[in-house]
Design an enzyme around this catalytic site. Structure first.
Site, PDB file in Angstrom:
ATOM      1  N   LYS A 191       0.852  -1.188   0.000  1.00 40.41           N
ATOM      2  CA  LYS A 191       0.000   0.000   0.000  1.00 40.41           C
ATOM      3  C   LYS A 191       0.888   1.237   0.000  1.00 40.41           C
ATOM      4  CE  LYS A 191      -3.612   2.343   2.606  1.00 40.41           C
ATOM      5  NZ  LYS A 191      -4.603   2.229   3.691  1.00 40.41           N
ATOM      6  N   LYS A 244      -2.119  -1.513  -3.944  1.00 45.07           N
ATOM      7  CA  LYS A 244      -2.993  -0.345  -3.871  1.00 45.07           C
ATOM      8  C   LYS A 244      -2.180   0.936  -3.932  1.00 45.07           C
ATOM      9  CE  LYS A 244      -6.015   1.851  -0.598  1.00 45.07           C
ATOM     10  NZ  LYS A 244      -6.360   1.954   0.776  1.00 45.07           N
TER      11      LYS A 244
HETATM   12  C1  PBG Z   1      -7.570   3.131   5.506  1.00 50.27           C
HETATM   13  C2  PBG Z   1      -7.790   3.032   4.064  1.00 50.27           C
HETATM   14  C3  PBG Z   1      -7.608   4.010   3.065  1.00 50.27           C
HETATM   15  C4  PBG Z   1      -8.085   3.448   1.875  1.00 50.27           C
HETATM   16  C5  PBG Z   1      -8.504   2.161   2.174  1.00 50.27           C
HETATM   17  N1  PBG Z   1      -8.294   1.915   3.520  1.00 50.27           N
HETATM   18  C6  PBG Z   1      -7.147   5.413   3.124  1.00 50.27           C
HETATM   19  C7  PBG Z   1      -5.816   5.763   3.599  1.00 50.27           C
HETATM   20  O1  PBG Z   1      -4.923   4.947   3.761  1.00 50.27           O
HETATM   21  O2  PBG Z   1      -5.672   6.968   3.872  1.00 50.27           O
HETATM   22  C8  PBG Z   1      -8.140   4.167   0.564  1.00 50.27           C
HETATM   23  C9  PBG Z   1      -9.162   3.657  -0.388  1.00 50.27           C
HETATM   24  C10 PBG Z   1      -9.470   4.536  -1.529  1.00 50.27           C
HETATM   25  O3  PBG Z   1      -8.843   5.586  -1.762  1.00 50.27           O
HETATM   26  O4  PBG Z   1     -10.416   4.184  -2.233  1.00 50.27           O
HETATM   27  N2  PBG Z   1      -6.270   3.216   5.938  1.00 50.27           N
END
Ligand code: PBG
Length: 319
Positions: A191, A244
């Site tokens: 991520k 992601k």
């Molecule tokens: C929580 C999380 C996030 C997303 C999914 N789980 C946001 C972040 O890390 O700030 C992002 C999902 C999206 O942008 O569709 N940590």
């Protein structure tokens, strides 16, 4: 010499030799859940996506299953936030209640819950804050408790998205200790600290109140780190790993596909959705064609599963 155009000469021949096909089975729709009844809130930066109270959420899931949808990823917006994210693991928390209701009405529907603390913390970070820094090891037990509470409510898959080190190990151990050996873990292993999460943070009210997430989420400039993250999470017990965002990271999806032996999941995130929606609203692009091309490319890169806000519309188009 080859005449390449022979393979493209008619639709039937193109269909015959097509390598990548999007299927209804590939798609996961994300949902935002709120407390209350008959509530449907718009999200300015994500046209077509809403926050639903559980009663209306069930109607949405019914629609989705009727068009062939099989899975959803659930995010909760809690009643209160504090410094220990206590609403994240409450037995009657917003996600826990929603999951129980979904599983009661749609036992076959695959329920994936996002395990993170940012929407539940008063400071909006994904972990416990100590002296202005995110304390990795102090966060782990809270993540474990949260995952167990989701699984006890009936979640099929828990998906930790916090990016703390060793959280998969903690969650696997806590699930097993609580007699939940069949709950799967989908790790947000790879991520990135991405600007494409902007619209999501509006949707989930989860923007950090100070600093950013760069000490725990990955640097977009790095790819070799992706394999380390994924391999360690698999060793700790992840059943599937995620990359992601998706679109700017197709090389990473491909890297994982050839180097790990568990299913690879791609998250086509909020900012990727919003860009297409905005251009489509201005009639600058053909929305359907661009969405199908995008998701096909994500699959072609190597994703087995695609989480996308477009899923519900794509399911209709694939009918
Ligand atoms: C929580 C999380 C996030 C997303 C999914 N789980 C946001 C972040 O890390 O700030 C992002 C999902 C999206 O942008 O569709 N940590």
């Amino acid at each position: 010499m080859n005449r390449f155009r022979r393979l493209r000469k008619s639709k039937a021949i193109r269909d015959l030799v097509r390598e990548t096909r999007l299927s209804k089975d590939d798609l996961v729709q994300p949902f935002f859940v709120i407390e209350g009844k008959k509530k449907k809130e718009t999200i300015a930066a994500m046209p077509g996506i809403y926050r639903y109270s559980t009663d209306l959420l069930l109607k949405e899931i019914e629609k989705l299953t009727k068009s062939g949808g099989k899975a959803g990823l659930f995010f909760g917006l809690p009643k209160f936030k504090d410094s220990q994210a206590s609403a994240a693991y409450a037995e009657n928390g917003v996600v826990q209640k929603a999951v129980r209701a979904i599983k009661k009405h749609f036992p076959e529907f695959v329920v994936i819950t996002d395990v993170c603390l940012c929407a539940y913390m008063d400071h909006g970070h994904c972990g416990v804050v100590r002296d202005g820094r995110i304390d990795n090891d102090a966060t782990l037990p809270i993540l474990g408790k949260t995952a167990v509470s989701h699984a006890e409510a009936g979640a099929d898959i828990v998906a930790p998205s916090d990016m703390m080190d060793f959280r998969v190990k903690q969650i696997r151990e806590d699930l097993d200790k609580n007699n939940l050996p069949d709950t799967l873990i989908l790790s947000y292993a790879v991520k990135y600290a991405s600007a494409f999460y902007g619209p999501f943070r509006e949707a989930a009210h989860s923007a950090p109140s100070f600093g950013d997430r760069k000490t725990y989420q990955m640097d977009p400039a790095n790819s070799r780190e992706a394999l380390k993250e994924a391999k360690q999470d698999i060793a700790e017990g992840a059943d599937m790993v995620m990359v992601k965002p998706a679109l700017a990271y197709l090389d990473i999806i491909s890297l994982l596909k050839t180097n790990v032996d568990v299913p690879v999941v791609a998250y086509n995130v909020s900012g990727e959705y919003s860009m297409i929606k905005a251009a489509a609203q201005k009639k600058w692009i053909n929305e359907k064609d661009v969405v199908l091309e995008t998701l096909t490319a994500i699959k072609r890169a190597g994703a087995n599963v695609i989480i996308s806000y477009h899923a519900k519309e794509v399911l209709e188009w694939l009918k």
